[in-house]
Design a protein around this motif. Structure first.
Motif, PDB file in Angstrom:
ATOM      1  N   LEU A  75       0.277  -1.262  -0.436  1.00 55.44           N
ATOM      2  CA  LEU A  75       0.192  -0.121   0.131  1.00 55.44           C
ATOM      3  C   LEU A  75       0.658   1.319   0.493  1.00 55.44           C
ATOM      4  N   ILE A  76       1.957   1.997   0.344  1.00 56.97           N
ATOM      5  CA  ILE A  76       2.566   2.325   1.081  1.00 56.97           C
ATOM      6  C   ILE A  76       3.759   2.221  -0.667  1.00 56.97           C
ATOM      7  N   TYR A  77       4.275   1.632  -1.186  1.00 61.72           N
ATOM      8  CA  TYR A  77       4.664   1.713  -2.418  1.00 61.72           C
ATOM      9  C   TYR A  77       3.471   2.190  -3.539  1.00 61.72           C
ATOM     10  N   PHE A  78       2.231   1.701  -3.374  1.00 61.24           N
ATOM     11  CA  PHE A  78       1.163   2.533  -4.495  1.00 61.24           C
ATOM     12  C   PHE A  78       1.212   3.398  -3.170  1.00 61.24           C
ATOM     13  N   GLU A  79       1.078   4.461  -2.787  1.00 65.30           N
ATOM     14  CA  GLU A  79       0.978   5.870  -2.437  1.00 65.30           C
ATOM     15  C   GLU A  79       1.589   6.421  -2.753  1.00 65.30           C
ATOM     16  N   MET A  80       2.847   6.103  -2.710  1.00 64.75           N
ATOM     17  CA  MET A  80       3.751   6.881  -3.554  1.00 64.75           C
ATOM     18  C   MET A  80       4.199   6.513  -4.977  1.00 64.75           C
ATOM     19  N   GLY A  81       3.663   5.758  -5.689  1.00 69.42           N
ATOM     20  CA  GLY A  81       3.200   6.170  -7.256  1.00 69.42           C
ATOM     21  C   GLY A  81       3.361   4.604  -7.699  1.00 69.42           C
ATOM     22  N   GLU A  82       4.464   3.792  -7.128  1.00 69.08           N
ATOM     23  CA  GLU A  82       5.651   2.533  -7.248  1.00 69.08           C
ATOM     24  C   GLU A  82       4.373   1.114  -7.421  1.00 69.08           C
ATOM     25  N   VAL A  83       3.712   1.741  -8.388  1.00 69.85           N
ATOM     26  CA  VAL A  83       2.774  -0.003  -8.735  1.00 69.85           C
ATOM     27  C   VAL A  83       3.314  -1.003  -8.814  1.00 69.85           C
ATOM     28  N   ALA A 103      -4.424  -8.860  -0.104  1.00 72.19           N
ATOM     29  CA  ALA A 103      -4.079  -9.114  -1.217  1.00 72.19           C
ATOM     30  C   ALA A 103      -4.804  -9.031  -3.068  1.00 72.19           C
ATOM     31  N   ASP A 104      -6.254 -10.236  -2.698  1.00 70.01           N
ATOM     32  CA  ASP A 104      -6.444 -10.418  -3.932  1.00 70.01           C
ATOM     33  C   ASP A 104      -7.124  -9.207  -3.988  1.00 70.01           C
ATOM     34  N   ASP A 105      -7.933  -8.523  -3.272  1.00 70.83           N
ATOM     35  CA  ASP A 105      -8.416  -7.077  -3.921  1.00 70.83           C
ATOM     36  C   ASP A 105      -7.765  -6.049  -4.091  1.00 70.83           C
ATOM     37  N   TYR A 106      -6.391  -6.223  -3.816  1.00 68.36           N
ATOM     38  CA  TYR A 106      -5.475  -5.262  -4.281  1.00 68.36           C
ATOM     39  C   TYR A 106      -4.805  -5.117  -5.867  1.00 68.36           C
ATOM     40  N   ILE A 107      -4.314  -6.292  -5.529  1.00 72.76           N
ATOM     41  CA  ILE A 107      -4.458  -6.903  -7.291  1.00 72.76           C
ATOM     42  C   ILE A 107      -5.476  -6.741  -8.443  1.00 72.76           C
ATOM     43  N   ASN A 108      -6.666  -7.098  -7.689  1.00 71.02           N
ATOM     44  CA  ASN A 108      -7.594  -7.150  -8.784  1.00 71.02           C
ATOM     45  C   ASN A 108      -8.240  -5.351  -9.165  1.00 71.02           C
ATOM     46  N   GLN A 111      -5.614  -4.922 -11.574  1.00 66.51           N
ATOM     47  CA  GLN A 111      -5.653  -5.943 -12.913  1.00 66.51           C
ATOM     48  C   GLN A 111      -7.891  -5.417 -13.454  1.00 66.51           C
ATOM     49  N   SER A 112      -8.263  -5.378 -13.025  1.00 66.20           N
ATOM     50  CA  SER A 112      -9.419  -5.556 -13.438  1.00 66.20           C
ATOM     51  C   SER A 112      -9.480  -4.121 -14.281  1.00 66.20           C
ATOM     52  N   ASN A 113      -8.886  -3.145 -14.141  1.00 66.25           N
ATOM     53  CA  ASN A 113      -9.458  -1.744 -14.957  1.00 66.25           C
ATOM     54  C   ASN A 113      -8.503  -1.788 -16.379  1.00 66.25           C
ATOM     55  N   GLN A 114      -8.827  -1.835 -17.442  1.00 66.21           N
ATOM     56  CA  GLN A 114      -7.691  -2.417 -18.115  1.00 66.21           C
ATOM     57  C   GLN A 114      -6.747  -1.124 -18.386  1.00 66.21           C
ATOM     58  N   SER A 115      -7.610   0.341 -18.125  1.00 64.23           N
ATOM     59  CA  SER A 115      -7.554   1.659 -18.450  1.00 64.23           C
ATOM     60  C   SER A 115      -6.701   2.238 -17.149  1.00 64.23           C
ATOM     61  N   ARG A 116      -6.374   0.994 -15.890  1.00 63.86           N
ATOM     62  CA  ARG A 116      -5.629   1.679 -15.592  1.00 63.86           C
ATOM     63  C   ARG A 116      -4.162   1.148 -15.597  1.00 63.86           C
ATOM     64  N   LEU A 117      -4.405  -0.358 -15.882  1.00 61.29           N
ATOM     65  CA  LEU A 117      -2.681  -1.250 -16.054  1.00 61.29           C
ATOM     66  C   LEU A 117      -2.327  -0.142 -17.036  1.00 61.29           C
ATOM     67  N   ASP A 118      -3.322  -0.180 -18.164  1.00 63.95           N
ATOM     68  CA  ASP A 118      -2.287   0.694 -19.288  1.00 63.95           C
ATOM     69  C   ASP A 118      -1.836   2.149 -19.139  1.00 63.95           C
ATOM     70  N   SER A 119      -2.242   2.679 -18.053  1.00 65.17           N
ATOM     71  CA  SER A 119      -1.712   3.623 -17.706  1.00 65.17           C
ATOM     72  C   SER A 119      -0.020   3.936 -16.581  1.00 65.17           C
ATOM     73  N   VAL A 120      -0.996   1.904 -16.245  1.00 59.48           N
ATOM     74  CA  VAL A 120       0.165   1.906 -15.111  1.00 59.48           C
ATOM     75  C   VAL A 120       2.165   1.871 -16.522  1.00 59.48           C
ATOM     76  N   LEU A 152      -0.541  11.333 -15.560  1.00 61.13           N
ATOM     77  CA  LEU A 152      -1.006   9.774 -15.241  1.00 61.13           C
ATOM     78  C   LEU A 152      -1.063   9.554 -14.399  1.00 61.13           C
ATOM     79  N   ASN A 153      -0.166   9.712 -13.279  1.00 62.04           N
ATOM     80  CA  ASN A 153       0.386   9.760 -12.009  1.00 62.04           C
ATOM     81  C   ASN A 153       0.539  10.442 -11.021  1.00 62.04           C
ATOM     82  N   PRO A 154      -0.016  11.609 -10.486  1.00 60.85           N
ATOM     83  CA  PRO A 154       0.781  12.154  -9.581  1.00 60.85           C
ATOM     84  C   PRO A 154       0.574  12.405  -8.309  1.00 60.85           C
ATOM     85  N   LYS A 155       1.072  10.574  -7.857  1.00 60.04           N
ATOM     86  CA  LYS A 155       1.461  10.250  -6.402  1.00 60.04           C
ATOM     87  C   LYS A 155       2.946   9.721  -6.959  1.00 60.04           C
TER      88      LYS A 155
END
Length: 475
Positions: A75-83, A103-108, A111-120, A152-155
Protein backbone atom coordinates in the motif's frame (compact mmCIF):
# COMPACT_ATOMS: atom_id res chain seq x y z
CA UNK A 1 1.64 -17.15 17.61
CA UNK A 2 2.09 -20.71 16.35
CA UNK A 3 5.03 -23.09 16.63
CA UNK A 4 7.41 -23.03 13.70
CA UNK A 5 7.88 -26.80 14.00
CA UNK A 6 4.39 -28.25 14.41
CA UNK A 7 2.07 -25.25 13.85
CA UNK A 8 0.35 -25.48 17.25
CA UNK A 9 -0.51 -22.40 19.31
CA UNK A 10 2.28 -21.45 21.72
CA UNK A 11 1.80 -20.80 25.41
CA UNK A 12 3.70 -18.46 27.70
CA UNK A 13 6.38 -21.10 28.17
CA UNK A 14 9.72 -21.06 26.32
CA UNK A 15 8.97 -24.37 24.62
CA UNK A 16 6.14 -25.82 22.56
CA UNK A 17 3.76 -27.83 24.69
CA UNK A 18 2.91 -30.00 21.68
CA UNK A 19 6.28 -30.97 20.20
CA UNK A 20 8.69 -29.67 22.84
CA UNK A 21 10.68 -27.42 20.48
CA UNK A 22 12.60 -24.54 22.04
CA UNK A 23 10.80 -21.35 20.92
CA UNK A 24 12.51 -18.75 23.11
CA UNK A 25 14.56 -17.18 20.32
CA UNK A 26 11.68 -17.66 17.86
CA UNK A 27 9.36 -15.64 20.11
CA UNK A 28 11.91 -12.84 20.36
CA UNK A 29 12.26 -12.69 16.59
CA UNK A 30 8.49 -12.62 16.09
CA UNK A 31 8.19 -9.93 18.76
CA UNK A 32 10.80 -7.76 17.02
CA UNK A 33 9.04 -8.25 13.66
CA UNK A 34 5.74 -7.16 15.21
CA UNK A 35 7.40 -4.14 16.84
CA UNK A 36 8.78 -3.00 13.49
CA UNK A 37 5.36 -3.58 11.89
CA UNK A 38 3.62 -1.47 14.55
CA UNK A 39 6.25 1.24 14.11
CA UNK A 40 5.71 1.22 10.34
CA UNK A 41 1.94 1.39 10.83
CA UNK A 42 2.25 4.42 13.12
CA UNK A 43 4.52 6.22 10.65
CA UNK A 44 2.19 5.42 7.75
CA UNK A 45 -0.73 6.95 9.65
CA UNK A 46 1.10 10.30 9.82
CA UNK A 47 2.28 9.97 6.17
CA UNK A 48 5.91 9.33 7.08
CA UNK A 49 6.03 6.88 4.19
CA UNK A 50 9.82 6.71 3.94
CA UNK A 51 10.14 5.85 7.63
CA UNK A 52 7.30 3.34 7.29
CA UNK A 53 9.13 1.66 4.38
CA UNK A 54 12.26 1.25 6.48
CA UNK A 55 10.36 -0.22 9.44
CA UNK A 56 8.29 -2.60 7.32
CA UNK A 57 11.35 -3.86 5.47
CA UNK A 58 13.00 -4.56 8.81
CA UNK A 59 9.87 -6.39 9.92
CA UNK A 60 10.00 -8.58 6.81
CA UNK A 61 13.68 -9.30 7.40
CA UNK A 62 12.77 -10.89 10.72
CA UNK A 63 9.56 -12.54 9.46
CA UNK A 64 9.16 -12.82 5.72
CA UNK A 65 5.74 -14.46 6.22
CA UNK A 66 4.28 -11.39 7.97
CA UNK A 67 1.26 -10.93 5.71
CA UNK A 68 0.04 -7.68 7.27
CA UNK A 69 3.48 -6.06 6.97
CA UNK A 70 3.80 -7.12 3.34
CA UNK A 71 0.34 -5.88 2.41
CA UNK A 72 0.98 -2.56 4.15
CA UNK A 73 4.32 -2.26 2.37
CA UNK A 74 2.50 -2.72 -0.94
CA UNK A 75 0.00 0.00 0.00
CA UNK A 76 2.82 2.41 0.80
CA UNK A 77 4.51 1.66 -2.52
CA UNK A 78 1.19 2.26 -4.27
CA UNK A 79 0.69 5.57 -2.42
CA UNK A 80 4.15 6.70 -3.56
CA UNK A 81 3.30 5.85 -7.19
CA UNK A 82 5.45 2.67 -7.28
CA UNK A 83 2.67 0.46 -8.68
CA UNK A 84 4.98 -2.32 -9.93
CA UNK A 85 6.69 -2.67 -6.53
CA UNK A 86 3.27 -2.71 -4.86
CA UNK A 87 2.02 -5.48 -7.14
CA UNK A 88 5.17 -7.49 -6.40
CA UNK A 89 4.55 -7.35 -2.66
CA UNK A 90 0.86 -8.25 -3.04
CA UNK A 91 1.62 -11.18 -5.33
CA UNK A 92 4.14 -12.55 -2.79
CA UNK A 93 1.56 -12.09 -0.04
CA UNK A 94 -1.05 -13.94 -2.08
CA UNK A 95 1.32 -16.84 -2.69
CA UNK A 96 2.10 -17.06 1.03
CA UNK A 97 -1.58 -16.93 1.99
CA UNK A 98 -3.89 -17.81 -0.91
CA UNK A 99 -7.12 -17.74 1.12
CA UNK A 100 -8.75 -14.77 2.90
CA UNK A 101 -6.04 -12.34 1.90
CA UNK A 102 -6.90 -8.71 1.22
CA UNK A 103 -4.05 -8.63 -1.31
CA UNK A 104 -6.50 -10.28 -3.75
CA UNK A 105 -8.66 -7.15 -3.66
CA UNK A 106 -5.66 -4.89 -4.20
CA UNK A 107 -4.47 -6.91 -7.21
CA UNK A 108 -7.95 -7.10 -8.74
CA UNK A 109 -8.38 -3.35 -8.21
CA UNK A 110 -5.52 -2.75 -10.65
CA UNK A 111 -5.77 -5.67 -13.05
CA UNK A 112 -9.55 -5.53 -13.50
CA UNK A 113 -9.33 -1.96 -14.79
CA UNK A 114 -7.63 -2.19 -18.18
CA UNK A 115 -7.30 1.57 -18.54
CA UNK A 116 -5.54 1.81 -15.17
CA UNK A 117 -3.20 -1.04 -16.13
CA UNK A 118 -2.39 0.67 -19.43
CA UNK A 119 -1.80 3.91 -17.54
CA UNK A 120 0.68 2.11 -15.25
CA UNK A 121 2.55 0.70 -18.24
CA UNK A 122 2.66 4.09 -19.95
CA UNK A 123 3.89 5.69 -16.73
CA UNK A 124 6.81 3.28 -16.45
CA UNK A 125 7.77 3.66 -20.12
CA UNK A 126 7.62 7.46 -20.06
CA UNK A 127 9.56 7.67 -16.78
CA UNK A 128 12.29 5.44 -18.20
CA UNK A 129 12.30 7.56 -21.37
CA UNK A 130 12.75 10.70 -19.27
CA UNK A 131 15.71 9.08 -17.49
CA UNK A 132 17.19 8.27 -20.90
CA UNK A 133 16.72 11.88 -21.99
CA UNK A 134 18.53 13.02 -18.83
CA UNK A 135 21.48 10.73 -19.57
CA UNK A 136 21.57 12.05 -23.14
CA UNK A 137 21.48 15.67 -21.96
CA UNK A 138 18.02 16.40 -23.47
CA UNK A 139 16.71 17.99 -20.29
CA UNK A 140 13.82 19.86 -21.94
CA UNK A 141 12.48 16.62 -23.42
CA UNK A 142 12.87 14.99 -20.00
CA UNK A 143 10.72 17.73 -18.43
CA UNK A 144 8.00 17.18 -21.04
CA UNK A 145 8.02 13.42 -20.45
CA UNK A 146 7.88 13.85 -16.67
CA UNK A 147 4.88 16.16 -16.99
CA UNK A 148 3.13 13.43 -18.98
CA UNK A 149 4.10 10.88 -16.30
CA UNK A 150 2.64 13.03 -13.53
CA UNK A 151 -0.54 13.63 -15.51
CA UNK A 152 -1.00 9.83 -15.55
CA UNK A 153 0.23 9.20 -11.98
CA UNK A 154 0.17 12.38 -9.81
CA UNK A 155 1.49 10.49 -6.75
CA UNK A 156 4.70 9.27 -8.35
CA UNK A 157 7.19 10.69 -5.84
CA UNK A 158 10.31 9.86 -7.82
CA UNK A 159 8.92 11.65 -10.89
CA UNK A 160 8.18 14.76 -8.78
CA UNK A 161 11.70 14.67 -7.36
CA UNK A 162 13.34 14.26 -10.75
CA UNK A 163 11.23 17.08 -12.22
CA UNK A 164 12.17 19.30 -9.25
CA UNK A 165 15.83 18.44 -9.80
CA UNK A 166 15.56 19.47 -13.44
CA UNK A 167 13.92 22.74 -12.42
CA UNK A 168 16.75 23.31 -9.92
CA UNK A 169 19.27 22.67 -12.68
CA UNK A 170 17.57 25.32 -14.84
CA UNK A 171 17.27 27.65 -11.78
CA UNK A 172 13.46 27.68 -11.89
CA UNK A 173 13.23 27.76 -8.11
CA UNK A 174 9.49 28.43 -7.75
CA UNK A 175 8.53 25.50 -9.97
CA UNK A 176 10.97 23.27 -8.10
CA UNK A 177 9.45 24.32 -4.78
CA UNK A 178 5.94 23.52 -6.02
CA UNK A 179 6.99 20.02 -7.04
CA UNK A 180 8.77 19.43 -3.74
CA UNK A 181 5.71 20.63 -1.79
CA UNK A 182 3.68 18.02 -3.68
CA UNK A 183 6.25 15.39 -2.69
CA UNK A 184 6.04 16.49 0.95
CA UNK A 185 2.25 16.21 0.89
CA UNK A 186 2.59 12.59 -0.20
CA UNK A 187 5.59 11.66 1.97
CA UNK A 188 6.32 14.09 4.79
CA UNK A 189 9.79 12.83 5.73
CA UNK A 190 11.46 11.88 2.49
CA UNK A 191 15.17 12.66 2.87
CA UNK A 192 15.72 13.51 -0.80
CA UNK A 193 12.73 15.84 -0.83
CA UNK A 194 13.90 17.63 2.29
CA UNK A 195 17.43 18.05 0.95
CA UNK A 196 16.19 19.50 -2.36
CA UNK A 197 13.69 21.74 -0.57
CA UNK A 198 16.37 23.10 1.75
CA UNK A 199 18.47 24.12 -1.24
CA UNK A 200 15.49 25.72 -2.99
CA UNK A 201 14.45 27.65 0.11
CA UNK A 202 18.02 28.88 0.54
CA UNK A 203 17.98 30.29 -3.00
CA UNK A 204 14.51 31.82 -2.69
CA UNK A 205 15.04 33.45 0.73
CA UNK A 206 17.92 35.96 0.54
CA UNK A 207 20.12 36.30 3.57
CA UNK A 208 19.54 39.34 5.76
CA UNK A 209 22.18 41.96 5.25
CA UNK A 210 24.30 42.72 8.25
CA UNK A 211 23.10 45.82 9.96
CA UNK A 212 25.76 48.40 10.63
CA UNK A 213 25.83 49.76 14.21
CA UNK A 214 24.15 53.05 14.46
CA UNK A 215 25.95 55.91 16.14
CA UNK A 216 23.94 57.51 18.82
CA UNK A 217 23.50 61.12 18.33
CA UNK A 218 23.34 63.35 21.31
CA UNK A 219 20.50 65.76 21.73
CA UNK A 220 21.20 69.18 20.52
CA UNK A 221 19.36 71.95 22.25
CA UNK A 222 17.94 74.92 20.49
CA UNK A 223 21.00 77.01 21.46
CA UNK A 224 24.05 78.54 19.84
CA UNK A 225 27.41 77.96 21.52
CA UNK A 226 30.54 80.03 20.86
CA UNK A 227 33.80 80.90 22.67
CA UNK A 228 34.62 84.40 23.83
CA UNK A 229 38.11 84.30 25.23
CA UNK A 230 38.14 81.75 27.99
CA UNK A 231 34.39 81.85 28.37
CA UNK A 232 31.76 79.76 26.59
CA UNK A 233 28.77 81.78 25.57
CA UNK A 234 25.45 79.91 25.29
CA UNK A 235 22.79 81.83 23.43
CA UNK A 236 19.25 80.47 22.84
CA UNK A 237 18.32 80.03 19.17
CA UNK A 238 15.47 81.93 17.72
CA UNK A 239 12.51 79.50 17.69
CA UNK A 240 11.25 80.80 14.37
CA UNK A 241 14.67 80.36 12.82
CA UNK A 242 14.95 76.90 14.29
CA UNK A 243 11.48 75.97 13.05
CA UNK A 244 12.18 77.19 9.53
CA UNK A 245 15.46 75.37 9.39
CA UNK A 246 13.79 72.23 10.69
CA UNK A 247 11.13 72.46 7.97
CA UNK A 248 13.73 72.79 5.27
CA UNK A 249 15.67 69.87 6.66
CA UNK A 250 12.55 67.71 6.90
CA UNK A 251 11.55 68.55 3.33
CA UNK A 252 15.02 67.65 2.11
CA UNK A 253 14.91 64.41 4.04
CA UNK A 254 11.43 63.60 2.64
CA UNK A 255 12.53 64.28 -0.91
CA UNK A 256 15.60 62.13 -0.39
CA UNK A 257 13.47 59.30 1.05
CA UNK A 258 11.00 59.56 -1.84
CA UNK A 259 13.76 59.42 -4.42
CA UNK A 260 15.39 56.51 -2.62
CA UNK A 261 12.05 54.66 -2.37
CA UNK A 262 11.41 55.19 -6.07
CA UNK A 263 14.91 54.03 -6.91
CA UNK A 264 15.21 51.09 -4.58
CA UNK A 265 11.60 49.88 -4.30
CA UNK A 266 9.35 50.93 -7.15
CA UNK A 267 11.77 50.75 -10.04
CA UNK A 268 13.22 47.29 -9.17
CA UNK A 269 9.70 45.97 -8.66
CA UNK A 270 8.66 47.23 -12.09
CA UNK A 271 11.80 45.80 -13.65
CA UNK A 272 11.23 42.48 -11.88
CA UNK A 273 7.59 42.36 -13.02
CA UNK A 274 8.56 43.00 -16.66
CA UNK A 275 11.33 40.42 -16.38
CA UNK A 276 8.92 37.88 -14.89
CA UNK A 277 6.48 38.43 -17.77
CA UNK A 278 9.30 38.03 -20.30
CA UNK A 279 10.56 34.90 -18.53
CA UNK A 280 7.07 33.36 -18.57
CA UNK A 281 6.66 34.12 -22.25
CA UNK A 282 10.13 32.74 -22.99
CA UNK A 283 9.36 29.60 -20.99
CA UNK A 284 6.09 29.14 -22.87
CA UNK A 285 7.93 29.44 -26.19
CA UNK A 286 10.56 26.98 -24.97
CA UNK A 287 7.94 24.45 -23.92
CA UNK A 288 6.16 24.81 -27.25
CA UNK A 289 9.47 24.40 -29.06
CA UNK A 290 10.35 21.35 -26.95
CA UNK A 291 6.94 19.84 -27.62
CA UNK A 292 7.35 20.42 -31.34
CA UNK A 293 10.88 19.00 -31.22
CA UNK A 294 9.60 15.91 -29.43
CA UNK A 295 6.79 15.58 -31.97
CA UNK A 296 9.26 15.92 -34.84
CA UNK A 297 11.48 13.28 -33.24
CA UNK A 298 8.55 10.90 -32.86
CA UNK A 299 7.46 11.53 -36.46
CA UNK A 300 11.01 10.90 -37.68
CA UNK A 301 11.06 7.62 -35.77
CA UNK A 302 7.69 6.71 -37.30
CA UNK A 303 9.01 7.56 -40.77
CA UNK A 304 12.10 5.46 -40.14
CA UNK A 305 9.96 2.57 -38.93
CA UNK A 306 7.63 2.86 -41.92
CA UNK A 307 10.60 2.96 -44.28
CA UNK A 308 12.00 -0.22 -42.76
CA UNK A 309 8.57 -1.86 -42.93
CA UNK A 310 8.24 -0.81 -46.57
CA UNK A 311 11.66 -2.28 -47.37
CA UNK A 312 10.73 -5.53 -45.64
CA UNK A 313 7.42 -5.72 -47.49
CA UNK A 314 9.15 -4.94 -50.78
CA UNK A 315 11.63 -7.75 -50.10
CA UNK A 316 8.74 -10.12 -49.35
CA UNK A 317 7.00 -9.01 -52.55
CA UNK A 318 10.17 -9.61 -54.56
CA UNK A 319 10.37 -13.05 -53.00
CA UNK A 320 6.79 -13.81 -54.01
CA UNK A 321 7.15 -12.42 -57.53
CA UNK A 322 10.62 -13.87 -58.05
CA UNK A 323 13.48 -11.66 -59.14
CA UNK A 324 14.65 -14.39 -61.51
CA UNK A 325 11.37 -14.49 -63.43
CA UNK A 326 9.98 -17.67 -61.90
CA UNK A 327 6.44 -16.31 -61.76
CA UNK A 328 6.59 -15.07 -65.36
CA UNK A 329 7.93 -18.44 -66.46
CA UNK A 330 5.06 -20.18 -64.71
CA UNK A 331 2.55 -17.96 -66.54
CA UNK A 332 4.17 -18.79 -69.86
CA UNK A 333 4.11 -22.53 -69.13
CA UNK A 334 0.42 -22.35 -68.18
CA UNK A 335 -0.27 -20.40 -71.36
CA UNK A 336 1.49 -23.10 -73.43
CA UNK A 337 -0.44 -25.88 -71.69
CA UNK A 338 -3.74 -24.05 -72.22
CA UNK A 339 -2.96 -23.55 -75.93
CA UNK A 340 -2.19 -27.27 -76.33
CA UNK A 341 -5.37 -28.32 -74.54
CA UNK A 342 -7.42 -25.93 -76.68
CA UNK A 343 -6.04 -27.21 -80.01
CA UNK A 344 -3.29 -29.84 -80.11
CA UNK A 345 -2.64 -29.20 -83.79
CA UNK A 346 -1.62 -25.56 -83.22
CA UNK A 347 1.88 -26.46 -82.09
CA UNK A 348 3.36 -23.10 -83.04
CA UNK A 349 1.12 -21.35 -80.50
CA UNK A 350 2.49 -23.72 -77.86
CA UNK A 351 6.03 -23.10 -79.08
CA UNK A 352 5.71 -19.32 -78.68
CA UNK A 353 5.29 -19.77 -74.92
CA UNK A 354 7.74 -22.65 -74.49
CA UNK A 355 10.51 -20.81 -76.35
CA UNK A 356 10.38 -18.00 -73.82
CA UNK A 357 11.19 -20.40 -70.93
CA UNK A 358 14.87 -21.04 -70.16
CA UNK A 359 15.21 -23.78 -67.54
CA UNK A 360 18.96 -23.20 -67.17
CA UNK A 361 18.42 -19.59 -66.09
CA UNK A 362 15.59 -20.52 -63.74
CA UNK A 363 17.70 -23.15 -61.97
CA UNK A 364 16.27 -24.18 -58.60
CA UNK A 365 13.76 -21.33 -58.42
CA UNK A 366 11.09 -23.55 -60.01
CA UNK A 367 9.63 -26.76 -58.61
CA UNK A 368 10.02 -30.30 -59.88
CA UNK A 369 6.37 -30.28 -61.00
CA UNK A 370 7.10 -27.22 -63.15
CA UNK A 371 10.01 -29.00 -64.82
CA UNK A 372 7.94 -32.17 -65.30
CA UNK A 373 5.10 -30.26 -66.98
CA UNK A 374 7.58 -28.46 -69.21
CA UNK A 375 9.16 -31.80 -70.22
CA UNK A 376 5.76 -33.38 -70.95
CA UNK A 377 4.68 -30.49 -73.17
CA UNK A 378 8.03 -30.56 -74.96
CA UNK A 379 7.68 -34.31 -75.55
CA UNK A 380 4.13 -33.93 -76.91
CA UNK A 381 4.76 -31.12 -79.35
CA UNK A 382 8.50 -31.60 -79.87
CA UNK A 383 8.49 -33.77 -83.04
CA UNK A 384 6.07 -31.53 -84.92
CA UNK A 385 7.86 -28.37 -83.77
CA UNK A 386 11.22 -29.85 -84.72
CA UNK A 387 10.00 -30.68 -88.23
CA UNK A 388 8.43 -27.23 -88.72
CA UNK A 389 11.53 -25.41 -87.49
CA UNK A 390 13.84 -27.67 -89.56
CA UNK A 391 11.91 -27.16 -92.79
CA UNK A 392 11.90 -23.40 -92.38
CA UNK A 393 15.52 -23.24 -91.26
CA UNK A 394 16.79 -25.52 -94.00
CA UNK A 395 15.00 -23.44 -96.62
CA UNK A 396 16.72 -20.30 -95.30
CA UNK A 397 20.04 -22.18 -95.29
CA UNK A 398 19.61 -23.05 -98.94
CA UNK A 399 18.95 -19.39 -99.65
CA UNK A 400 22.27 -18.64 -97.91
CA UNK A 401 20.51 -16.70 -95.15
CA UNK A 402 22.65 -18.34 -92.49
CA UNK A 403 22.04 -15.90 -89.67
CA UNK A 404 18.26 -16.23 -90.03
CA UNK A 405 18.44 -20.01 -90.37
CA UNK A 406 20.62 -20.48 -87.29
CA UNK A 407 17.96 -19.98 -84.52
CA UNK A 408 15.42 -22.09 -86.39
CA UNK A 409 17.80 -25.02 -86.78
CA UNK A 410 18.81 -24.67 -83.13
CA UNK A 411 15.15 -24.96 -82.09
CA UNK A 412 14.64 -27.90 -84.42
CA UNK A 413 17.50 -29.75 -82.72
CA UNK A 414 16.31 -28.63 -79.27
CA UNK A 415 12.91 -30.22 -79.79
CA UNK A 416 14.27 -33.35 -81.51
CA UNK A 417 17.86 -34.33 -80.69
CA UNK A 418 17.56 -37.33 -82.99
CA UNK A 419 17.48 -34.99 -86.00
CA UNK A 420 21.11 -35.17 -87.09
CA UNK A 421 20.52 -33.04 -90.17
CA UNK A 422 19.36 -30.13 -87.99
CA UNK A 423 22.54 -30.36 -85.92
CA UNK A 424 24.73 -30.75 -89.02
CA UNK A 425 23.33 -27.70 -90.79
CA UNK A 426 23.36 -25.78 -87.52
CA UNK A 427 27.13 -26.37 -87.37
CA UNK A 428 27.41 -25.08 -90.95
CA UNK A 429 25.51 -21.93 -90.00
CA UNK A 430 27.83 -21.31 -87.07
CA UNK A 431 30.87 -21.78 -89.33
CA UNK A 432 29.52 -19.60 -92.10
CA UNK A 433 28.64 -16.82 -89.64
CA UNK A 434 32.26 -17.06 -88.37
CA UNK A 435 31.31 -18.41 -84.96
CA UNK A 436 34.04 -21.06 -85.09
CA UNK A 437 33.85 -22.03 -81.40
CA UNK A 438 30.16 -22.93 -81.66
CA UNK A 439 30.79 -24.60 -85.01
CA UNK A 440 33.46 -26.88 -83.50
CA UNK A 441 31.13 -27.85 -80.66
CA UNK A 442 28.34 -28.70 -83.10
CA UNK A 443 30.65 -30.74 -85.42
CA UNK A 444 32.04 -32.67 -82.46
CA UNK A 445 28.49 -33.39 -81.27
CA UNK A 446 27.61 -34.71 -84.76
CA UNK A 447 30.58 -37.10 -84.60
CA UNK A 448 29.63 -38.29 -81.13
CA UNK A 449 25.89 -38.80 -81.67
CA UNK A 450 25.91 -39.94 -85.31
CA UNK A 451 29.13 -41.96 -85.83
CA UNK A 452 29.69 -43.80 -89.10
CA UNK A 453 27.42 -41.48 -91.08
CA UNK A 454 28.30 -39.22 -93.97
CA UNK A 455 27.53 -36.24 -91.69
CA UNK A 456 30.10 -37.48 -89.16
CA UNK A 457 32.82 -37.89 -91.78
CA UNK A 458 32.16 -34.42 -93.21
CA UNK A 459 32.11 -32.98 -89.72
CA UNK A 460 35.56 -34.45 -89.08
CA UNK A 461 36.89 -32.83 -92.25
CA UNK A 462 35.41 -29.45 -91.29
CA UNK A 463 36.87 -29.71 -87.85
CA UNK A 464 40.32 -30.34 -89.38
CA UNK A 465 39.93 -27.30 -91.60
CA UNK A 466 38.78 -25.14 -88.67
CA UNK A 467 41.76 -26.22 -86.54
CA UNK A 468 44.36 -25.81 -89.31
CA UNK A 469 43.06 -23.24 -91.74
CA UNK A 470 41.22 -20.03 -90.85
CA UNK A 471 39.30 -20.20 -94.13
CA UNK A 472 36.00 -22.11 -94.29
CA UNK A 473 34.62 -24.56 -96.85
CA UNK A 474 31.12 -24.37 -98.26
CA UNK A 475 28.83 -27.29 -97.47
Amino acid sequence: MVCYNCGRLLSEHGFCTACGADVTLYKKIMFIANRYYNDGLEKAQVRDLTGALVSLRQSLKFNKNHIEARNLLGLIYFEMGEVVAALSEWVISKNLKPQKNIADDYINMIQSNQSRLDSVNQTIKKYNQSLLYCHQGSLDLAVIQLKKVLSLNPKFVRAHQLLALLYINSEEWEKARRELYKCRQIDTSNTITMRYLKEVERMLTPEESAKAPLKKKGKQGNVIKYQSGNETIIQPMNRREAKGMSTVVNMAIGIAIGVAAAWFLILPARIQAVKAVNDDELQTVREQLDAKTATIGELEQQIHGLTESNSALQADLDGYVGTDGALQAMDKLLKAANAYLADATQVMAVAESLDEINLEELGDSVSADFKALHQNLTTLVGPELAKAYYDEGYELYRQEQYAQALPLLAKAYQYNEANGDALYYLAHCYRLTENNAKAKEAYEEVQQKFPGTEKARNSKRFLTELDGDPSTAVG
